[in-house]
Write a protein that holds these residues in place. Structure first.
Motif, PDB file in Angstrom:
ATOM      1  N   UNK A  19       0.878  -1.107  -0.058  1.00  0.00           N
ATOM      2  CA  UNK A  19      -0.151   0.018  -0.167  1.00  0.00           C
ATOM      3  C   UNK A  19       0.843   1.231  -0.264  1.00  0.00           C
ATOM      4  N   UNK A  20       0.699   2.274  -0.868  1.00  0.00           N
ATOM      5  CA  UNK A  20       1.538   3.480  -1.165  1.00  0.00           C
ATOM      6  C   UNK A  20       0.621   4.534  -0.185  1.00  0.00           C
ATOM      7  N   UNK A  21       1.341   5.146   0.792  1.00  0.00           N
ATOM      8  CA  UNK A  21       0.869   6.157   1.330  1.00  0.00           C
ATOM      9  C   UNK A  21       1.427   7.599   1.090  1.00  0.00           C
ATOM     10  N   UNK A  22       0.428   8.636   1.310  1.00  0.00           N
ATOM     11  CA  UNK A  22       0.926   9.950   1.170  1.00  0.00           C
ATOM     12  C   UNK A  22       1.598  10.332   2.342  1.00  0.00           C
ATOM     13  N   UNK A  23       2.863  10.856   2.106  1.00  0.00           N
ATOM     14  CA  UNK A  23       3.938  11.218   3.267  1.00  0.00           C
ATOM     15  C   UNK A  23       4.368  12.450   2.998  1.00  0.00           C
ATOM     16  N   UNK A  24       4.298  13.451   4.126  1.00  0.00           N
ATOM     17  CA  UNK A  24       5.199  14.696   4.021  1.00  0.00           C
ATOM     18  C   UNK A  24       6.311  14.660   4.741  1.00  0.00           C
ATOM     19  N   UNK A  25       7.370  15.023   3.883  1.00  0.00           N
ATOM     20  CA  UNK A  25       8.796  14.982   4.053  1.00  0.00           C
ATOM     21  C   UNK A  25       9.343  16.217   4.526  1.00  0.00           C
ATOM     22  N   UNK A  26      10.044  16.293   5.741  1.00  0.00           N
ATOM     23  CA  UNK A  26      10.819  17.492   5.727  1.00  0.00           C
ATOM     24  C   UNK A  26      12.295  17.439   5.911  1.00  0.00           C
ATOM     25  N   UNK A  27      13.071  17.951   4.926  1.00  0.00           N
ATOM     26  CA  UNK A  27      14.493  17.799   4.787  1.00  0.00           C
ATOM     27  C   UNK A  27      15.388  18.789   5.740  1.00  0.00           C
ATOM     28  N   UNK A  28      16.011  18.189   6.583  1.00  0.00           N
ATOM     29  CA  UNK A  28      16.612  18.870   7.495  1.00  0.00           C
ATOM     30  C   UNK A  28      17.982  19.846   6.813  1.00  0.00           C
ATOM     31  N   UNK A  29      17.309  20.808   6.206  1.00  0.00           N
ATOM     32  CA  UNK A  29      18.172  21.576   5.483  1.00  0.00           C
ATOM     33  C   UNK A  29      17.383  23.133   5.238  1.00  0.00           C
ATOM     34  N   UNK A  36      12.608  26.045   5.554  1.00  0.00           N
ATOM     35  CA  UNK A  36      12.809  24.647   5.462  1.00  0.00           C
ATOM     36  C   UNK A  36      12.322  24.070   4.393  1.00  0.00           C
ATOM     37  N   UNK A  37      12.904  23.025   3.794  1.00  0.00           N
ATOM     38  CA  UNK A  37      12.506  22.389   2.503  1.00  0.00           C
ATOM     39  C   UNK A  37      11.584  21.148   3.041  1.00  0.00           C
ATOM     40  N   UNK A  38      10.423  21.080   2.285  1.00  0.00           N
ATOM     41  CA  UNK A  38       9.593  20.057   2.655  1.00  0.00           C
ATOM     42  C   UNK A  38       8.467  19.806   1.180  1.00  0.00           C
ATOM     43  N   UNK A  39       7.832  18.557   1.347  1.00  0.00           N
ATOM     44  CA  UNK A  39       7.108  18.231   0.165  1.00  0.00           C
ATOM     45  C   UNK A  39       6.631  17.017   0.626  1.00  0.00           C
ATOM     46  N   UNK A  53       8.087   7.648  -3.985  1.00  0.00           N
ATOM     47  CA  UNK A  53       7.930   8.151  -5.399  1.00  0.00           C
ATOM     48  C   UNK A  53       7.362   9.860  -5.274  1.00  0.00           C
ATOM     49  N   UNK A  54       7.802  10.480  -6.419  1.00  0.00           N
ATOM     50  CA  UNK A  54       7.242  11.767  -6.323  1.00  0.00           C
ATOM     51  C   UNK A  54       5.990  11.947  -6.680  1.00  0.00           C
TER      52      UNK A  54
END
Length: 64
Positions: A19-29, A36-39, A53-54
């Motif tokens: 199962x694919x989950x939609x996930x919010x990623x925060x990059x520590x830079x 902050x970089x996130x997506x 996956x994008x």
């Protein structure tokens, strides 16, 4: 299926690994402007590692 080296048997993967989950990623830079970089990405576990996956958002009206 995966092969378990300790028991020498084949075992089924769990259903949640497919199962694919939609996930919010925060990059520590920080970006160029200091924020902050996130997506959002699609993420799933293959039994050993996380696969990403994008995620591309689109306007529903523009697609129609």
């Amino acid at each position: 299926m995966t092969f378990d080296l300790t028991s020498k048997t084949l075992r089924q993967r769990s259903n949640w690994t497919e199962i694919w989950h939609l996930w919010t990623v925060i990059v520590p830079r920080r970006s160029i402007n200091g924020q902050l970089v996130y997506g959002k990405v699609w993420r799933r576990h293959d039994g050993r590692d996380w696969i990403y996956k994008k995620f591309t958002e689109y306007d529903g009206e523009a697609a129609a």
